[in-house]
Design an enzyme around this catalytic site. Sequence first.
Site, mmCIF file in Angstrom:
data_model
loop_
_atom_site.group_PDB
_atom_site.id
_atom_site.type_symbol
_atom_site.label_atom_id
_atom_site.label_comp_id
_atom_site.label_asym_id
_atom_site.label_seq_id
_atom_site.Cartn_x
_atom_site.Cartn_y
_atom_site.Cartn_z
ATOM 1 N N TYR A 74 0.843 -1.209 0.000
ATOM 2 C CA TYR A 74 0.000 0.000 0.000
ATOM 3 C C TYR A 74 0.874 1.253 0.000
ATOM 4 C CZ TYR A 74 -3.856 3.109 1.296
ATOM 5 O OH TYR A 74 -4.803 4.111 1.306
ATOM 6 N N PHE A 126 -7.462 19.790 -24.470
ATOM 7 C CA PHE A 126 -8.141 18.517 -24.746
ATOM 8 C C PHE A 126 -9.528 18.531 -24.086
ATOM 9 C CE2 PHE A 126 -9.117 14.052 -23.703
ATOM 10 C CZ PHE A 126 -9.307 13.621 -24.997
ATOM 11 N N ASP A 127 -10.477 17.725 -24.567
ATOM 12 C CA ASP A 127 -11.865 17.835 -24.075
ATOM 13 C C ASP A 127 -12.021 17.602 -22.573
ATOM 14 O OD1 ASP A 127 -11.337 15.233 -24.887
ATOM 15 O OD2 ASP A 127 -13.354 14.817 -25.614
ATOM 16 N N ASP A 217 0.450 19.626 -20.664
ATOM 17 C CA ASP A 217 -0.415 18.455 -20.790
ATOM 18 C C ASP A 217 0.376 17.522 -21.705
ATOM 19 O OD1 ASP A 217 -2.210 16.541 -21.452
ATOM 20 O OD2 ASP A 217 -3.839 17.887 -21.992
ATOM 21 N N ALA A 219 0.543 14.144 -22.596
ATOM 22 C CA ALA A 219 0.177 12.799 -23.058
ATOM 23 C C ALA A 219 1.106 12.263 -24.160
ATOM 24 C CB ALA A 219 -1.269 12.795 -23.544
ATOM 25 N N LYS A 260 -0.842 6.975 -23.357
ATOM 26 C CA LYS A 260 -0.340 7.311 -24.689
ATOM 27 C C LYS A 260 1.161 6.994 -24.734
ATOM 28 C CE LYS A 260 -4.262 9.883 -24.551
ATOM 29 N NZ LYS A 260 -5.136 9.939 -23.351
ATOM 30 N N HIS A 452 -20.596 14.119 -26.514
ATOM 31 C CA HIS A 452 -20.221 13.207 -27.601
ATOM 32 C C HIS A 452 -20.095 11.755 -27.149
ATOM 33 C CE1 HIS A 452 -16.571 14.570 -25.646
ATOM 34 N NE2 HIS A 452 -15.926 13.537 -26.117
HETATM 35 N N1 F0G Z 1 -4.757 15.323 -22.441
HETATM 36 C C1 F0G Z 1 -4.699 14.961 -23.736
HETATM 37 C C2 F0G Z 1 -3.906 15.786 -24.716
HETATM 38 C C3 F0G Z 1 -5.364 13.811 -24.154
HETATM 39 O O1 F0G Z 1 -5.300 13.459 -25.434
HETATM 40 C C4 F0G Z 1 -6.078 13.041 -23.204
HETATM 41 C C5 F0G Z 1 -6.797 11.839 -23.604
HETATM 42 C C6 F0G Z 1 -6.105 13.468 -21.870
HETATM 43 C C7 F0G Z 1 -5.428 14.619 -21.530
HETATM 44 C C8 F0G Z 1 -6.851 12.726 -20.805
HETATM 45 O O2 F0G Z 1 -6.221 11.562 -20.490
HETATM 46 O O3 F0G Z 1 -7.777 9.716 -21.182
HETATM 47 O O4 F0G Z 1 -5.906 9.322 -19.571
HETATM 48 O O5 F0G Z 1 -7.866 10.620 -18.890
HETATM 49 N N2 F0G Z 1 -7.014 11.538 -24.787
HETATM 50 C C9 F0G Z 1 -7.633 10.345 -25.315
HETATM 51 C C10 F0G Z 1 -7.839 10.512 -26.787
HETATM 52 C C11 F0G Z 1 -8.845 9.877 -24.591
HETATM 53 O O6 F0G Z 1 -8.532 9.655 -27.370
HETATM 54 O O7 F0G Z 1 -7.316 11.442 -27.388
HETATM 55 P P1 F0G Z 1 -6.989 10.228 -20.000
#
Ligand code: F0G
Length: 461
Positions: A74, A126-127, A217, A219, A260, A452
């Site tokens: 843990y 990102f969304d 950010d 990823a 990613k 979406h």
């Molecule tokens: N930031 C970016 C640039 C992303 O592309 C994503 C996720 C996230 C943050 C959030 O990360 O999914 O681990 O919570 N992108 C995926 C996509 C879902 O399909 O582009 P997460």
Amino acid sequence: MSMELPFAESYKIKMVENIYRSTRKEREAWIATAKYNLFNLRSEQVYIDLLTDSGTGAMSDQQWGALMVGDESYAGSRSYYNFKNAVKNILGYDYVLPTHQGRAAENVLFSQLVKNGDIVPGNSHFDTTKGHIEFRKATAIDCTVDEAFDTMSECKFKGNLDLTKLEDVLKKYPKEKIPFIIVTVTNNTAGGQPVSLQNIKDVSALAKKYGIPVLFDSARFAENAYFIKVREEQYKDMSIKEIVLEMFKYADMMTMSSKKDAIVNMGGFIAFRSQELYRACCVFNIMFEGYVTYGGMSGRDMNALAVGLDEGTDFNYLETRIKQVEYLFALLDGYGIPCQRPAGGHAIFVDAKKMLPNLPKEHFIAQTLGIELYLEAGIRGVEIGALLADRDPITRIDRYPKLELLRLAIPRRTYTNNHMEVIAAALNNIYQRRESITKGYEIVYEAPIMRHFTVELAPKK
Ligand code: F0G
């Protein structure tokens, strides 16, 4: 005379998973049951799944090996320290908090930093990032360069922030209202397009001038580093790992979706330079994610993540990866299919407005193309268009974006170039009959935020 040897993958395959090539008749029934939302399809109903490159990559034998020796304690597990060391060595940060994925990292960090009425400038948030900002009644302001919105422009760094747009925001609002500037590497929404190291330095200089921290950010940071190496002359002799360290020097903190570029199926983290901010975030992490040395991840998964960070920043791996995306791009380009140029890091973005010229925007152009591609060959992409752009949170009016894109995200180390050939041929078939596509879809159900994912559609009457 001896031939130049062709380029080939920097790995071989040790394990395979069967996929099913369905019939058009089957797909017509399945997509109707799915209410014309590609997220609602079962994976068995998909032949080539390009919905996302997130968590869909193939782990290496080294990563599977690391899983077996994970430590599930843990607190203070060996796996946590492996992960923490990898973050220190590869990214240069002293403080790190594991989280279950990228958006969880955003939740924890933004809980501490983003308040009602705040302004968060960045490049195509990102969304989920935008969702976490708007959920806290703050506003995301997109400062991406205009070239990103012209799919035909050959600009090498379409992910960049426009420094004038950014400085306008920094001048307009008081410092207290701007918790940080977000630099998304690569810029996913604009087409997996990279941010140059020069732009990173310039943004950092502006941020310093106005006393505002910079958040990466991150990823797809390794793909971004690859593009810096091959497209930004002065960095061509640096290794990917050297470029990565140089990039992150300019970020006060980072959020990461490890699904990613760390090539794992689940995981994320936040890394910081400030001990004070790290300590403040520990509280939220413990409440929402888990104790600070696991944060929602199994020990074995932190182990695989540590190995993935190392493999994901290897030049040979990255070259194989990006060349596959470029291979698909070249096939599509050869057929005259309009895509965001040049090819991005993780995906091809088809310009749906140019692809389906006879469809009004109210018919959801990119979604219609996504459904057509599924019907044509069982290939699942994802809409980056009006459904994703959603309604304005205040006026509730539909926000029609400048671009309607169908994203074809390529999972890491998963499909072969033969699959790329199928994708290109299927899109070409649609392209050949593009003039006849005059009807799209309409919404029959939508959620109040991030619609979406769960939207339900019906063919437009
Ligand atoms: N930031 C970016 C640039 C992303 O592309 C994503 C996720 C996230 C943050 C959030 O990360 O999914 O681990 O919570 N992108 C995926 C996509 C879902 O399909 O582009 P997460």
